[in-house]
Design an enzyme around this catalytic site. Structure first.
Site, PDB file in Angstrom:
ATOM      1  N   TYR A 132      71.493  13.498 -96.416  1.00 33.09           N
ATOM      2  CA  TYR A 132      70.799  14.472 -97.256  1.00 33.09           C
ATOM      3  C   TYR A 132      69.679  15.196 -96.505  1.00 33.09           C
ATOM      4  O   TYR A 132      68.966  14.574 -95.713  1.00 33.09           O
ATOM      5  CB  TYR A 132      70.191  13.762 -98.471  1.00 33.09           C
ATOM      6  CG  TYR A 132      69.525  14.722 -99.408  1.00 33.09           C
ATOM      7  CD1 TYR A 132      70.275  15.487-100.282  1.00 33.09           C
ATOM      8  CD2 TYR A 132      68.149  14.904 -99.379  1.00 33.09           C
ATOM      9  CE1 TYR A 132      69.673  16.395-101.128  1.00 33.09           C
ATOM     10  CE2 TYR A 132      67.537  15.813-100.234  1.00 33.09           C
ATOM     11  CZ  TYR A 132      68.306  16.557-101.104  1.00 33.09           C
ATOM     12  OH  TYR A 132      67.706  17.469-101.937  1.00 33.09           O
TER      13      TYR A 132
ATOM     14  N   TRP B 238      67.557  19.448 -96.077  1.00 30.56           N
ATOM     15  CA  TRP B 238      67.622  20.902 -96.230  1.00 30.56           C
ATOM     16  C   TRP B 238      68.070  21.624 -94.967  1.00 30.56           C
ATOM     17  O   TRP B 238      68.393  22.798 -95.017  1.00 30.56           O
ATOM     18  CB  TRP B 238      66.256  21.440 -96.680  1.00 30.56           C
ATOM     19  CG  TRP B 238      66.158  21.531 -98.165  1.00 30.56           C
ATOM     20  CD1 TRP B 238      66.413  20.531 -99.055  1.00 30.56           C
ATOM     21  CD2 TRP B 238      65.794  22.683 -98.926  1.00 30.56           C
ATOM     22  NE1 TRP B 238      66.220  20.987-100.333  1.00 30.56           N
ATOM     23  CE2 TRP B 238      65.835  22.299-100.282  1.00 30.56           C
ATOM     24  CE3 TRP B 238      65.422  23.988 -98.607  1.00 30.56           C
ATOM     25  CZ2 TRP B 238      65.528  23.197-101.318  1.00 30.56           C
ATOM     26  CZ3 TRP B 238      65.101  24.869 -99.641  1.00 30.56           C
ATOM     27  CH2 TRP B 238      65.164  24.479-100.972  1.00 30.56           C
TER      28      TRP B 238
HETATM   29  N1  LIG Z   1      57.252  11.572-102.957  1.00 31.98           N
HETATM   30  C1  LIG Z   1      58.136  12.555-103.005  1.00 31.98           C
HETATM   31  N2  LIG Z   1      59.156  12.584-102.125  1.00 31.98           N
HETATM   32  C2  LIG Z   1      60.043  13.590-102.153  1.00 31.98           C
HETATM   33  C3  LIG Z   1      59.926  14.623-103.096  1.00 31.98           C
HETATM   34  C4  LIG Z   1      58.839  14.578-104.026  1.00 31.98           C
HETATM   35  O1  LIG Z   1      58.693  15.451-104.895  1.00 31.98           O
HETATM   36  N3  LIG Z   1      57.958  13.551-103.929  1.00 31.98           N
HETATM   37  N4  LIG Z   1      60.847  15.641-103.103  1.00 31.98           N
HETATM   38  C5  LIG Z   1      62.176  15.309-102.608  1.00 31.98           C
HETATM   39  C6  LIG Z   1      63.003  16.494-102.466  1.00 31.98           C
HETATM   40  S1  LIG Z   1      63.209  17.383-103.904  1.00 31.98           S
HETATM   41  C7  LIG Z   1      63.612  16.857-101.308  1.00 31.98           C
HETATM   42  S2  LIG Z   1      64.679  18.187-101.340  1.00 31.98           S
HETATM   43  C8  LIG Z   1      63.433  16.092-100.073  1.00 31.98           C
HETATM   44  C9  LIG Z   1      63.400  16.973 -98.812  1.00 31.98           C
HETATM   45  O2  LIG Z   1      63.629  16.198 -97.688  1.00 31.98           O
HETATM   46  P1  LIG Z   1      64.391  16.765 -96.393  1.00 31.98           P
HETATM   47  O3  LIG Z   1      65.341  17.841 -96.795  1.00 31.98           O
HETATM   48  O4  LIG Z   1      64.940  15.619 -95.642  1.00 31.98           O
HETATM   49  O5  LIG Z   1      63.196  17.412 -95.595  1.00 31.98           O
HETATM   50  P2  LIG Z   1      63.183  18.426 -94.380  1.00 31.98           P
HETATM   51  O6  LIG Z   1      61.848  18.251 -93.744  1.00 31.98           O
HETATM   52  O7  LIG Z   1      63.538  19.792 -94.848  1.00 31.98           O
HETATM   53  O8  LIG Z   1      64.294  17.846 -93.407  1.00 31.98           O
HETATM   54  C10 LIG Z   1      65.214  18.654 -92.734  1.00 31.98           C
HETATM   55  C11 LIG Z   1      65.341  18.153 -91.305  1.00 31.98           C
HETATM   56  O9  LIG Z   1      66.422  18.857 -90.680  1.00 31.98           O
HETATM   57  C12 LIG Z   1      66.028  19.258 -89.376  1.00 31.98           C
HETATM   58  N5  LIG Z   1      66.846  20.426 -88.986  1.00 31.98           N
HETATM   59  C13 LIG Z   1      66.599  21.730 -89.267  1.00 31.98           C
HETATM   60  N6  LIG Z   1      67.583  22.506 -88.766  1.00 31.98           N
HETATM   61  C14 LIG Z   1      68.474  21.677 -88.163  1.00 31.98           C
HETATM   62  C15 LIG Z   1      69.700  21.895 -87.463  1.00 31.98           C
HETATM   63  O10 LIG Z   1      70.201  22.991 -87.328  1.00 31.98           O
HETATM   64  N7  LIG Z   1      70.338  20.785 -86.983  1.00 31.98           N
HETATM   65  C16 LIG Z   1      69.852  19.530 -87.143  1.00 31.98           C
HETATM   66  N8  LIG Z   1      70.550  18.520 -86.639  1.00 31.98           N
HETATM   67  N9  LIG Z   1      68.667  19.305 -87.797  1.00 31.98           N
HETATM   68  C17 LIG Z   1      68.009  20.360 -88.296  1.00 31.98           C
HETATM   69  C18 LIG Z   1      64.555  19.543 -89.497  1.00 31.98           C
HETATM   70  O11 LIG Z   1      63.921  19.481 -88.240  1.00 31.98           O
HETATM   71  C19 LIG Z   1      64.102  18.440 -90.462  1.00 31.98           C
HETATM   72  O12 LIG Z   1      63.689  17.294 -89.780  1.00 31.98           O
HETATM   73  O13 LIG Z   1      62.215  15.326-100.161  1.00 31.98           O
HETATM   74  C20 LIG Z   1      62.198  14.488-101.312  1.00 31.98           C
HETATM   75  N10 LIG Z   1      61.057  13.594-101.244  1.00 31.98           N
HETATM   76  N1  LIG Z   2      56.201  25.538-100.288  1.00 34.32           N
HETATM   77  C1  LIG Z   2      57.209  24.737-100.632  1.00 34.32           C
HETATM   78  N2  LIG Z   2      57.938  25.006-101.736  1.00 34.32           N
HETATM   79  C2  LIG Z   2      58.958  24.185-102.099  1.00 34.32           C
HETATM   80  C3  LIG Z   2      59.323  23.062-101.311  1.00 34.32           C
HETATM   81  C4  LIG Z   2      58.527  22.792-100.152  1.00 34.32           C
HETATM   82  O1  LIG Z   2      58.742  21.799 -99.427  1.00 34.32           O
HETATM   83  N3  LIG Z   2      57.486  23.637 -99.857  1.00 34.32           N
HETATM   84  N4  LIG Z   2      60.390  22.274-101.687  1.00 34.32           N
HETATM   85  C5  LIG Z   2      61.379  22.836-102.616  1.00 34.32           C
HETATM   86  C6  LIG Z   2      62.206  21.790-103.232  1.00 34.32           C
HETATM   87  S1  LIG Z   2      63.320  20.957-102.255  1.00 34.32           S
HETATM   88  C7  LIG Z   2      62.158  21.492-104.554  1.00 34.32           C
HETATM   89  S2  LIG Z   2      63.229  20.328-105.207  1.00 34.32           S
HETATM   90  C8  LIG Z   2      61.210  22.170-105.460  1.00 34.32           C
HETATM   91  C9  LIG Z   2      60.538  21.167-106.410  1.00 34.32           C
HETATM   92  O2  LIG Z   2      59.913  21.819-107.432  1.00 34.32           O
HETATM   93  P1  LIG Z   2      59.089  20.986-108.540  1.00 34.32           P
HETATM   94  O3  LIG Z   2      59.771  19.711-108.801  1.00 34.32           O
HETATM   95  O4  LIG Z   2      58.815  21.867-109.678  1.00 34.32           O
HETATM   96  O5  LIG Z   2      57.715  20.791-107.759  1.00 34.32           O
HETATM   97  P2  LIG Z   2      56.695  19.642-107.380  1.00 34.32           P
HETATM   98  O6  LIG Z   2      55.799  20.323-106.400  1.00 34.32           O
HETATM   99  O7  LIG Z   2      57.338  18.369-106.989  1.00 34.32           O
HETATM  100  O8  LIG Z   2      55.908  19.346-108.734  1.00 34.32           O
HETATM  101  C10 LIG Z   2      55.261  20.365-109.476  1.00 34.32           C
HETATM  102  C11 LIG Z   2      54.133  19.785-110.287  1.00 34.32           C
HETATM  103  O9  LIG Z   2      54.596  18.895-111.278  1.00 34.32           O
HETATM  104  C12 LIG Z   2      53.461  18.187-111.740  1.00 34.32           C
HETATM  105  N5  LIG Z   2      53.884  16.918-112.316  1.00 34.32           N
HETATM  106  C13 LIG Z   2      54.187  15.763-111.674  1.00 34.32           C
HETATM  107  N6  LIG Z   2      54.519  14.805-112.575  1.00 34.32           N
HETATM  108  C14 LIG Z   2      54.413  15.365-113.798  1.00 34.32           C
HETATM  109  C15 LIG Z   2      54.616  14.901-115.128  1.00 34.32           C
HETATM  110  O10 LIG Z   2      54.987  13.758-115.389  1.00 34.32           O
HETATM  111  N7  LIG Z   2      54.411  15.783-116.137  1.00 34.32           N
HETATM  112  C16 LIG Z   2      54.022  17.067-115.920  1.00 34.32           C
HETATM  113  N8  LIG Z   2      53.876  17.863-116.964  1.00 34.32           N
HETATM  114  N9  LIG Z   2      53.817  17.528-114.672  1.00 34.32           N
HETATM  115  C17 LIG Z   2      54.008  16.698-113.633  1.00 34.32           C
HETATM  116  C18 LIG Z   2      52.553  17.982-110.535  1.00 34.32           C
HETATM  117  O11 LIG Z   2      51.222  18.319-110.888  1.00 34.32           O
HETATM  118  C19 LIG Z   2      53.173  18.919-109.487  1.00 34.32           C
HETATM  119  O12 LIG Z   2      52.206  19.725-108.842  1.00 34.32           O
HETATM  120  O13 LIG Z   2      60.211  22.830-104.710  1.00 34.32           O
HETATM  121  C20 LIG Z   2      60.744  23.678-103.704  1.00 34.32           C
HETATM  122  N10 LIG Z   2      59.667  24.489-103.202  1.00 34.32           N
HETATM  123 MO   LIG Z   3      64.336  19.348-103.401  1.00 27.45          MO
END
Ligand SMILES: Nc1nc2c(c(=O)[nH]1)N[C@H]1C(S)=C(S)[C@@H](COP(=O)(O)OP(=O)(O)OC[C@H]3O[C@@H](n4cnc5c(=O)[nH]c(N)nc54)[C@H](O)[C@@H]3O)O[C@H]1N2
Ligand SMILES: Nc1nc2c(c(=O)[nH]1)N[C@H]1C(S)=C(S)[C@@H](COP(=O)(O)OP(=O)(O)OC[C@H]3O[C@@H](n4cnc5c(=O)[nH]c(N)nc54)[C@H](O)[C@@H]3O)O[C@H]1N2
Ligand SMILES: [Mo]
Length: 753
Positions: free
Chosen positions: A113, A115
Site C-alpha cells: 500500500y 501513494w
Molecule cells: N496516524 C495516522 N496514520 C495514517 C493516517 C492518519 O490519518 N493518521 N492516514 C493514513 C492514510 S489515509 C494514508 S493514504 C497513508 C499514506 O501512507 P503512504 O502512502 O505509505 O505514504 P507516502 O509517504 O506517500 O509513501 C509513498 C512512498 O513511495 C515512494 N515513492 C514515490 N514514487 C515512487 C516510485 O516511483 N517508485 C518507488 N519504488 N517508490 C516511490 C515515496 O518515496 C514514499 O516513500 O498513511 C496512513 N497513516
Molecule cells: N497536504 C496534505 N493533504 C492531504 C494528505 C497529505 O498527506 N497532505 N493526504 C491525503 C489523504 S491520503 C487522505 S486519506 C486525506 C484525509 O482526509 P481527512 O481524513 O479528512 O483528513 P485528516 O487530516 O486525517 O483529518 C481531518 C480532521 O479531522 C478531525 N478529527 C479527527 N478525529 C475526529 C473525530 O472523531 N470527530 C471529528 N468531528 N473530527 C475529527 C481532526 O481535527 C483532523 O484535523 O487527506 C489527503 N490530503
Molecule cells: Mo489516504
C-alpha cells in the site's frame, strides 16, 4: 560551460508546477500559472531530489546476506552492503524463485500500500502487481487506509461502491454554492487536505468556493476538535473526538421528538426506520438518545443540539463527513448515522441537500467534471485470490493461519515468507509502529524499491534504488481533473537509480517471464500503447485529445470537461421514481436497518447505526492515566512522508509540532516551543509544543509523516504519531485503520531522555 536554465511543467499528487533545471540538477520550482491556489509542497523538491538520503546503489542487509536464520531481529539495526546491479538482480530473482518453489505464491505479500507517484505508467504498485502476477501471483490487500470503513459500510446503506459515491454521486461545489443554506461539517472541510488528490489536482478550488459561500450567506457549522479544520467564517462546535455518532443521535432525537422528521421520505425511500427509532427513543435499551444524554458524551450542550436540529430541518441542509471520522474504532457508525440523519431530514436527492463524504479530503471531491475512462497500466490477473483488509498487515505477519472476520466472512491469514514493497512507507503509515517492527521481523525476506532511505527502507533486507518522477518520462491524468499532462524526463537518474519498470523487466528476464511482463515493449512503447487505448476508450466524448507527440510538444492540455454544466444532483433519479430507479441494496432503498449486517451477528455493529464507547476516548477509564486524546491528521506542508528529508533539515521543524490547548499546556507547565515526550503504553515520541486555543481542551494534534527514528530507549525522535496509535480494525465490518482512537500523555522532555 554553464548550461542554460531550462523550465518545464510536470505534475504530482499535489498539483502541477514548473521545474527549473540546470546541468542535470533541479534548482527550483515555480507555480503553475493556471492554478488559483498552487500548493507550496514542491518548494522542497530540489533539496529532496538531490538529498543525501537518496538510495545510491542496490543495498543488502549484512545479516541477510550471511544466510542462516538471517538475523531477522537485526532488521532496522544492521548495516547495509552495496552490490552492483547485475549481482543484486541475480540475488533478488533467485530469492523470489526459492520462496515460490519452497512455499508457493501464497507466501508472498505484495499488497504494498502507498501513494507512490502521480504518473500512470511508472506507478510503482501497478508495476509490482503486474510483475508478481506473471510470476504466479501474491497475497494482496483491499481497500485503503483512507476509507476502508466507509468502503465496507456505504454499499450496505446506499448500494453504491464508496469510491463511486464520493466521486460521482455527490453534490458538486457549484450546486452547494447555489442551493445549500446550512452546511454541517463533521470533521470540517480543510483546504490543507484538498491540496492533494490521487494523480493530481490542477485547480485548487476549495478556498475559492468558501469565498463563494460567504457571498451567498450560507450558514456553516464546523463540528471538529480543531477550529482550523474549516476555513474562517464557520461556527465551531468543538466535539470530543470519537463521539460524533452520539452527537448525531442527539440531533436525531430532537427531530423525532419535535416531529421534524420527513415521514413521507422515510416511508418511500428507506427501510428500517421503525427499528432504528425504537433504539433512538430508548425502547430497546432503556436509554433515550436525548440531547442531554449525547451532551455528556460529546461535550456539545443540549441546547446547541436542539437549535442545530431545528435549523437543519427548516433549511436546505447538507451534512458532510470527513474521512477522518471513519479512521477510528467503529468508524463505520458515524457514516451510517449521517446517512440516517440526512434521510430523516428528507432532502436526499434535492440539490444542495442530503449527505456527502470527504469534501476537502482530496481535491477531486465536489468538482463538477465529466468523467472519462482512465489511463492505466494493466496489472494482469492475480492467480492467488487471498487478500487482507489493507490495515491488517501486522496482524497477518504476526498470526499466520489465524482466523479473523471481515464484513460477514470468516477468513484466515496467509503464512508470509517474503514481503515486497514499492511506492509506500508502512513505517510512516501503519499504526503502532513498534508492533509493526515486530511483525516485519517475521518473514524471511523483505524487499523494497525506494528513491530514499525512508523508515521502511531502513527496516528492509534488500533496497533497490528507484527513480523519482522527475527522472523518467510519464503521462498523468487524474480523476476529477480536466487536465492531461506529459511529464517530461527533467534530469538523469540520481545515483544508480532505475525505474521500477526497468528493475522488474530485468528480474522477469532472469525468471524467464520477460515476454509476459513486457509484452515486448520498452517504456516509451508502453506510454504510446496506454495513451492510444485511452484516446480510443474516450472517443465517444467527441472532444479533441491530442496525440502523444502533440502532448509532448504542448506539455499539457486542459480538456473541456469541467464546469457547472456537468453538475449532477445525487440520487435525483431515485427520488423521482424509486421503483424505476431503485438502489442496489437488498431492499432497493436506503437501509437504516440492514438485515445483511444484522445477520453477521457482530456485537459492535447491530443492524442499525449504533453508539458504543470506544476503548480509548476521553470518557474511558484509561483517560485517568492518559488524559489527552491524540488526533493525527495529514500534514499541511507535504504529502504523507514524501520529501520529509528536506523538511527535516530545516531549522526547528523536527521533531514535529504538537498542538495543545493553552489550559492543558498550563496544567503541565508547558510553553510554546518546549520539547516534550508524548507517550502511552505502546510507545513514545518527541514533539515540539505549539500552544493554541484553536484546539479543544483535552485533545492534542500531531500530524503524520515524520520518518520514524528510534533512539536507544526506543523513543521516536522525529515526532511520528504512529508510534502511539492503536493497531486494531475499525470493526469486523471494515477492518480499517483506527488511528484516531488514541489516548496519550505529554510531559516536558528531561535533558537525559
Ligand atoms: N496516524 C495516522 N496514520 C495514517 C493516517 C492518519 O490519518 N493518521 N492516514 C493514513 C492514510 S489515509 C494514508 S493514504 C497513508 C499514506 O501512507 P503512504 O502512502 O505509505 O505514504 P507516502 O509517504 O506517500 O509513501 C509513498 C512512498 O513511495 C515512494 N515513492 C514515490 N514514487 C515512487 C516510485 O516511483 N517508485 C518507488 N519504488 N517508490 C516511490 C515515496 O518515496 C514514499 O516513500 O498513511 C496512513 N497513516
Ligand atoms: N497536504 C496534505 N493533504 C492531504 C494528505 C497529505 O498527506 N497532505 N493526504 C491525503 C489523504 S491520503 C487522505 S486519506 C486525506 C484525509 O482526509 P481527512 O481524513 O479528512 O483528513 P485528516 O487530516 O486525517 O483529518 C481531518 C480532521 O479531522 C478531525 N478529527 C479527527 N478525529 C475526529 C473525530 O472523531 N470527530 C471529528 N468531528 N473530527 C475529527 C481532526 O481535527 C483532523 O484535523 O487527506 C489527503 N490530503
Ligand atoms: Mo489516504
Amino acid at each position: 560551460m554553464a548550461a542554460k536554465i531550462e523550465s518545464r511543467v510536470t505534475t504530482s499528487h499535489w498539483g502541477a508546477f514548473r521545474v527549473l533545471t540546470n546541468n542535470n540538477r533541479i534548482i527550483g520550482t515555480e507555480p503553475f500559472a493556471a492554478d488559483p491556489h498552487p500548493s507550496q509542497i514542491s518548494e522542497t523538491l530540489a533539496a529532496a531530489v538531490h538529498h543525501k538520503t537518496r538510495v545510491a546503489r542496490p543495498s543488502f542487509r549484512r545479516g541477510w546476506l550471511a544466510g542462516g536464520d538471517r538475523s531477522r531481529a537485526l532488521r532496522g539495526r544492521d548495516e547495509f552492503v552495496e552490490l552492483p546491479w547485475d549481482e543484486a538482480l541475480d540475488i533478488v530473482a533467485a530469492e523470489l524463485q526459492r520462496v515460490i518453489d519452497e512455499h508457493g505464491n501464497e507466501s508472498i505479500f505484495g499488497g504494498s500500500y502507498g501513494w507512490a507517484s502521480a504518473g500512470r505508467f511508472h506507478h510503482a504498485l501497478s508495476q509490482l502487481h503486474r510483475f508478481l502476477n506473471v510470476n504466479g501471483g501474491y497475497v494482496s490487500s483491499v481497500a485503503s487506509y483512507s476509507t476502508a470503513a466507509a468502503q465496507a459500510i456505504i454499499p450496505h446503506v446506499f448500494g453504491i461502491p464508496f469510491l463511486k459515491l464520493y466521486l460521482s454521486v455527490q453534490n458538486t461545489w457549484p450546486t452547494i454554492a447555489r442551493h445549500t443554506q446550512t452546511l454541517v461539517m463533521f470533521g470540517g472541510i480543510n483546504p490543507k487536505n484538498s491540496q492533494v488528490s490521487m494523480g493530481g489536482v490542477t485547480h485548487h478550488e476549495t478556498d475559492g468556493w468558501f469565498h463563494e459561500f460567504d457571498r451567498s450567506g450560507m450558514r456553516r457549522i464546523n463540528i471538529s476538535p480543531q477550529i482550523t479544520d474549516s476555513p474562517p467564517g464557520s461556527e465551531w462546535l468543538a466535539v470530543i473526538p470519537g463521539t460524533d455518532t452520539a452527537l448525531m443521535l442527539g440531533i436525531a432525537h430532537v427531530l423525532e421528538t419535535e416531529n421534524l422528521v420527513e415521514r413521507e421520505f422515510l416511508a418511500g425511500y428507506t427501510t428500517g426506520y421503525e427499528r432504528f427509532s425504537r433504539y433512538l427513543l430508548g425502547a430497546t435499551d432503556g436509554q433515550p438518545k436525548s440531547p442531554e444524554w449525547a451532551a455528556k458524551i460529546c461535550g456539545i450542550d443540549a441546547e446547541a443540539q436542539r437549535k442545530l436540529a431545528r435549523s437543519m430541518a427548516s433549511t436546505r441542509t447538507l451534512i458532510t463527513v470527513a474521512w477522518s471520522l471513519q479512521r477510528a474504532q467503529n468508524g463505520e457508525q458515524p457514516y451510517w448515522m449521517a446517512a440516517t440523519l440526512a434521510a430523516m431530514l428528507g432532502q436526499i436527492g434535492l440539490p444542495g441537500g442530503g449527505v456527502g463524504y470527504g469534501y476537502g479530503a482530496i481535491g477531486a471531491v465536489g468538482v463538477a467534471v465529466k468523467r472519462m475512462h482512465g489511463l492505466t497500466f494493466p496489472q494482469g490477473e492475480n492467480p492467488v485470490n487471498t487478500s487482507i483488509p489493507v490495515a491488517r498487515v501486522a496482524d497477518m505477519l504476526l498470526n499466520p493461519g489465524e482466523p479473523y472476520d471481515f464484513n460477514g466472512e470468516r477468513r484466515h491469514y496467509a503464512d508470509i515468507r517474503l514481503v515486497y514493497w514499492c511506492g509506500g512507507n508502512p513505517f510512516h503509515h501503519h499504526q503502532d509502529l513498534n508492533r509493526l517492527q515486530q511483525a516485519f521481523r517475521q518473514p524471511e525476506t523483505v524487499i523494497v524499491h525506494e528513491p530514499w532511505w525512508t523508515a521502511t527502507a531502513q527496516r528492509a533486507d534488500i533496497v533497490l534504488p528507484a527513480t523519482t518522477p522527475y527522472e523518467r518520462e510519464d503521462i498523468s491524468r487524474a480523476l476529477g481533473d480536466s487536465y492531461l499532462f506529459h511529464m517530461p524526463r527533467l534530469i538523469d537518474p540520481v545515483g544508480e537509480a532505475r525505474d521500477d519498470y526497468a528493475i522488474f523487466s530485468e528480474l522477469a528476464d532472469r525468471m524467464e517471464v520477460k515476454q509476459a511482463f513486457t509484452e515486448g515493449r520498452s517504456s516509451e512503447q508502453w506510454l504510446s500503447h496506454m495513451y492510444d487505448e485511452f484516446r480510443n476508450d474516450n472517443s465517444d466524448l467527441e472532444i479533441d485529445i491530442p496525440d502523444l507527440d502533440q502532448l509532448r510538444q504542448q506539455n499539457w492540455v486542459d480538456l473541456p470537461l469541467r464546469g457547472e454544466q456537468f453538475a449532477e444532483i445525487p440520487f435525483a433519479a431515485f427520488r423521482q421514481d424509486p421503483e424505476k430507479s431503485p438502489l442496489a441494496t437488498p431492499s432497493g432503498r436506503i437501509e437504516i436497518f440492514s438485515e445483511t449486517i444484522a445477520s453477521f451477528d457482530y456485537a459492535e455493529c447491530p443492524g442499525h447505526p449504533y453508539w458504543q464507547e470506544p476503548d480509548e476516548w476521553l470518557g474511558a477509564e484509561m483517560a485517568s492515566r492518559y488524559p489527552l486524546h491524540l488526533v493525527s491528521p495529514q500534514p499541511g506542508d507535504k504529502l504523507h512522508s514524501q520529501m520529509e528529508c528536506a523538511l527535516a533539515d530545516e531549522q526547528g521543524l523536527r521533531p514535529s509540532a504538537i498542538e495543545i490547548n493553552s489550559k492543558d499546556a498550563a496544567a503541565r507547565g508547558l510553553r510554546d516551543a518546549d520539547l516534550v515526550r508524548v507517550f502511552n503504553d505502546r510507545g513514545a515520541c518527541h514533539a515540539r509544543i505549539h500552544v493554541t486555543d484553536d484546539i479543544r481542551s483535552g485533545v492534542v494534534s500531531l500530524p503524520t509523516g515524520a520518518w520514524l527514528t528510534h533512539n536507544s530507549d526506543g523513543t521516536d525522535t522525529q515526532g511520528n504519531p504512529n508510534i502511539l496509535t492503536r493497531d486494531l480494525g475499525t470493526s469486523r465490518i471494515g477492518q480499517g485503520s483506527s488511528a484516531h482512537t488514541t489516548l496519550v500523555e505529554v510531559a516536558l522532555l528531561d535533558s537525559e531522555q
